[in-house]
Scaffold this active site. Structure first.
Site, PDB file in Angstrom:
ATOM      1  N   ARG A 245       0.832  -1.203   0.000  1.00 30.44           N
ATOM      2  CA  ARG A 245       0.000   0.000   0.000  1.00 30.44           C
ATOM      3  C   ARG A 245       0.870   1.259   0.000  1.00 30.44           C
ATOM      4  O   ARG A 245       0.570   2.246  -0.677  1.00 30.44           O
ATOM      5  CB  ARG A 245      -0.933  -0.006   1.210  1.00 30.44           C
ATOM      6  CG  ARG A 245      -2.091  -0.985   1.105  1.00 30.44           C
ATOM      7  CD  ARG A 245      -3.096  -0.778   2.216  1.00 30.44           C
ATOM      8  NE  ARG A 245      -2.700  -1.365   3.467  1.00 30.44           N
ATOM      9  CZ  ARG A 245      -3.104  -2.552   3.916  1.00 30.44           C
ATOM     10  NH1 ARG A 245      -3.895  -3.296   3.163  1.00 30.44           N
ATOM     11  NH2 ARG A 245      -2.719  -3.011   5.085  1.00 30.44           N
TER      12      ARG A 245
ATOM     13  N   ASP B 174     -16.171  -3.472  -4.711  1.00 26.74           N
ATOM     14  CA  ASP B 174     -16.227  -4.746  -3.999  1.00 26.74           C
ATOM     15  C   ASP B 174     -17.641  -5.293  -4.127  1.00 26.74           C
ATOM     16  O   ASP B 174     -18.611  -4.519  -4.199  1.00 26.74           O
ATOM     17  CB  ASP B 174     -15.849  -4.573  -2.521  1.00 26.74           C
ATOM     18  CG  ASP B 174     -15.393  -5.880  -1.875  1.00 26.74           C
ATOM     19  OD1 ASP B 174     -14.188  -6.028  -1.629  1.00 26.74           O
ATOM     20  OD2 ASP B 174     -16.252  -6.746  -1.641  1.00 26.74           O
ATOM     21  N   SER B 175     -17.768  -6.607  -4.153  1.00 23.23           N
ATOM     22  CA  SER B 175     -19.091  -7.226  -4.272  1.00 23.23           C
ATOM     23  C   SER B 175     -19.851  -7.210  -2.950  1.00 23.23           C
ATOM     24  O   SER B 175     -21.057  -7.488  -2.920  1.00 23.23           O
ATOM     25  CB  SER B 175     -18.965  -8.662  -4.781  1.00 23.23           C
ATOM     26  OG  SER B 175     -18.207  -9.434  -3.867  1.00 23.23           O
TER      27      SER B 175
ATOM     28  N   PHE C 236     -11.716  -5.263  -5.617  1.00 22.02           N
ATOM     29  CA  PHE C 236     -11.718  -6.095  -4.396  1.00 22.02           C
ATOM     30  C   PHE C 236     -11.199  -5.255  -3.223  1.00 22.02           C
ATOM     31  O   PHE C 236     -10.313  -5.665  -2.482  1.00 22.02           O
ATOM     32  CB  PHE C 236     -10.839  -7.341  -4.573  1.00 22.02           C
ATOM     33  CG  PHE C 236     -11.091  -8.109  -5.850  1.00 22.02           C
ATOM     34  CD1 PHE C 236     -12.112  -9.046  -5.921  1.00 22.02           C
ATOM     35  CD2 PHE C 236     -10.315  -7.890  -6.974  1.00 22.02           C
ATOM     36  CE1 PHE C 236     -12.350  -9.759  -7.095  1.00 22.02           C
ATOM     37  CE2 PHE C 236     -10.540  -8.594  -8.154  1.00 22.02           C
ATOM     38  CZ  PHE C 236     -11.560  -9.525  -8.212  1.00 22.02           C
TER      39      PHE C 236
ATOM     40  N   ASP D 284      -6.490  -7.086  -6.184  1.00 24.19           N
ATOM     41  CA  ASP D 284      -6.103  -7.822  -4.974  1.00 24.19           C
ATOM     42  C   ASP D 284      -7.244  -8.757  -4.575  1.00 24.19           C
ATOM     43  O   ASP D 284      -7.913  -8.550  -3.564  1.00 24.19           O
ATOM     44  CB  ASP D 284      -5.783  -6.837  -3.841  1.00 24.19           C
ATOM     45  CG  ASP D 284      -5.257  -7.541  -2.603  1.00 24.19           C
ATOM     46  OD1 ASP D 284      -4.743  -8.672  -2.725  1.00 24.19           O
ATOM     47  OD2 ASP D 284      -5.360  -6.954  -1.506  1.00 24.19           O
TER      48      ASP D 284
ATOM     49  N   CYS E 125      -2.913 -14.249  -3.429  1.00 29.32           N
ATOM     50  CA  CYS E 125      -2.628 -14.687  -2.055  1.00 29.32           C
ATOM     51  C   CYS E 125      -2.872 -16.181  -1.897  1.00 29.32           C
ATOM     52  O   CYS E 125      -2.950 -16.683  -0.780  1.00 29.32           O
ATOM     53  CB  CYS E 125      -3.465 -13.898  -1.046  1.00 29.32           C
ATOM     54  SG  CYS E 125      -5.250 -14.124  -1.237  1.00 29.32           S
TER      55      CYS E 125
END
Length: 398
Positions: free
Chosen positions: A209, A247-248, A225, A302, A342
């Site tokens: 970040r 984002d969902s 995301f 991400d 990830c």
């Protein structure tokens, strides 16, 4: 009487190389009275001591706590927690006024497999990934308070999602606090350790970040995301022209808005959208000047782990390729893409090949600027390469 596991002949080699797992297929015999979470001594086929660890039914049957024949008692926990805290002091994260958010214990990386402890100001959030750690949570919390010596006042236990078959109750083991604002590199974030993912915040992206902030000035940023909006907040501080967070999850969008407001008030540069990532990218595949379909010259991808196990690897790589291709098709010439995986089972080479394939399919010229990974408070045990889970690329797109 000691509870024992004896290995098949020739199956002790990984333990002699200090790998901290014993797989079920390596076991010849075990004590009749073994229960999940028990501390067991692991012996070779010849009866030689190899390790002591937590027993659990499943593919990974023993998670090694020590390769020395020591009791797993108060002194053991105290020693391991002190070692972990000393490391965080050495790297400058503990006792840092601009950063009271860091990972104190990172499982195998801190020689405590199955245990995660994150620090958010005055609250430590503990998460068990093994039954053994779950059963010893109160002892660990007691020794944690001694090691931190007044630096935290609360210990919250959060393992409902990591041990769902046990149905452990989340809650405070020590203290109790509603204060949930933590500081990372001088920025404030609300941490939802009650219902949020992981321990409430993705500490492992802290350094990445900060790097994004360096690239943000004057750019139109898309944060896919976004979850808690960490990358969005850093982009705003870095001087971005505009930041769109997607984002969902409606709850994630609300948390992102709160974190932006916490640092910048009602900043007109920021907008948040509750939408599926693929649909959002599909619906914005048009050039400006149409204001309904903005263009971006800095995009962050991400996503959550696309592969939880090796059987899902093929589909995961297809997913990473498709997602990155859409980003390459959307990003403006001269743009910068931050893209991550990830998934532990996705190797650095797997991920790079997926990104390369996406660039080729989008017919874009791409150059790597940075190769990213997890930060120093998520250390990798040199004998446990599986601990290297986060990988990322920063690429320049012509």
């Amino acid at each position: 009487m000691d509870k024992l596991i004896q290995l098949k002949r020739g199956k002790e080699e990984s333990l002699r190389r200090f790998h901290p797992w014993v797989f079920s297929g390596a076991i010849q015999r075990e004590s009749d009275d073994l229960n999940e979470g028990d501390v067991v001594r692991v012996l070779s086929a010849d009866g030689d001591f190899l390790a002591v660890g937590h027993y659990q039914r499943g593919s990974i049957t023993v998670r090694v706590l020590s390769f020395s024949d020591v009791p797993i008692d108060r002194e053991f926990w105290l020693s391991r927690l002190r070692s972990a805290f000393t490391l965080r002091q050495t790297i400058g994260l503990a006792d840092n006024e601009r950063n009271n958010t860091y990972r104190l214990v990172h499982g195998e990386g801190d020689l405590l497999p199955g245990l995660v402890i994150d620090i958010y100001g005055q609250t430590a959030v503990m998460q068990a990934h093994s039954i053994g750690m779950h059963l010893q949570r109160r002892e660990i919390a007691d020794q944690l308070m001694q090691v931190l010596d007044g630096r935290v006042s609360h210990v919250y236990y959060k393992s409902e999602t990591t041990l769902p078959f046990m149905e452990p109750e989340n809650g405070f083991l020590v203290g109790g606090s509603r204060e949930n604002v933590a500081v990372e590199n001088g920025l404030k974030f609300r941490v939802d350790w009650l219902k949020g993912q992981k321990t409430g915040f993705f500490i492992d992206q802290r350094n990445n970040r900060q790097l994004l902030e360096h690239y943000a000035r004057g750019r139109r940023v898309l944060n896919m995301f976004c979850y808690t909006g960490g990358f969005s907040v850093y982009a705003l501080r870095g001087g971005a022209e505009s930041v769109h967070s997607v984002d969902s999850s409606a709850k994630a969008i609300e948390l992102t808005r709160q974190n932006v407001a916490l640092n910048f008030g009602d900043d007109p540069r920021h907008e948040a959208f509750c939408d599926d990532a693929f649909k959002f990218l599909d619906n914005s595949q048009h050039p400006t000047p149409n204001p309904q379909h903005p263009s971006y010259d800095l995009i962050i991808l991400d996503p959550p782990a696309f592969a939880k196990h090796r059987g899902a690897l093929h589909n995961a790589l297809k997913g990473y390729t498709r997602l990155n291709q859409k980003a390459f098709e959307k990003i403006e010439p001269g743009g910068v893409l931050f893209t991550f995986s990830c998934s532990q089972v996705v190797t650095k080479d797997n991920f790079r090949n997926a990104v390369f394939t996406a660039a080729a399919l989008a017919r874009r010229k791409v150059r790597i600027l940075h190769q990213l990974h997890q930060p120093e408070d998520h250390p990798i045990n040199i004998y446990h390469p599986e601990g290297e889970y986060l990988k990322g690329l920063v690429v320049y797109v012509e």
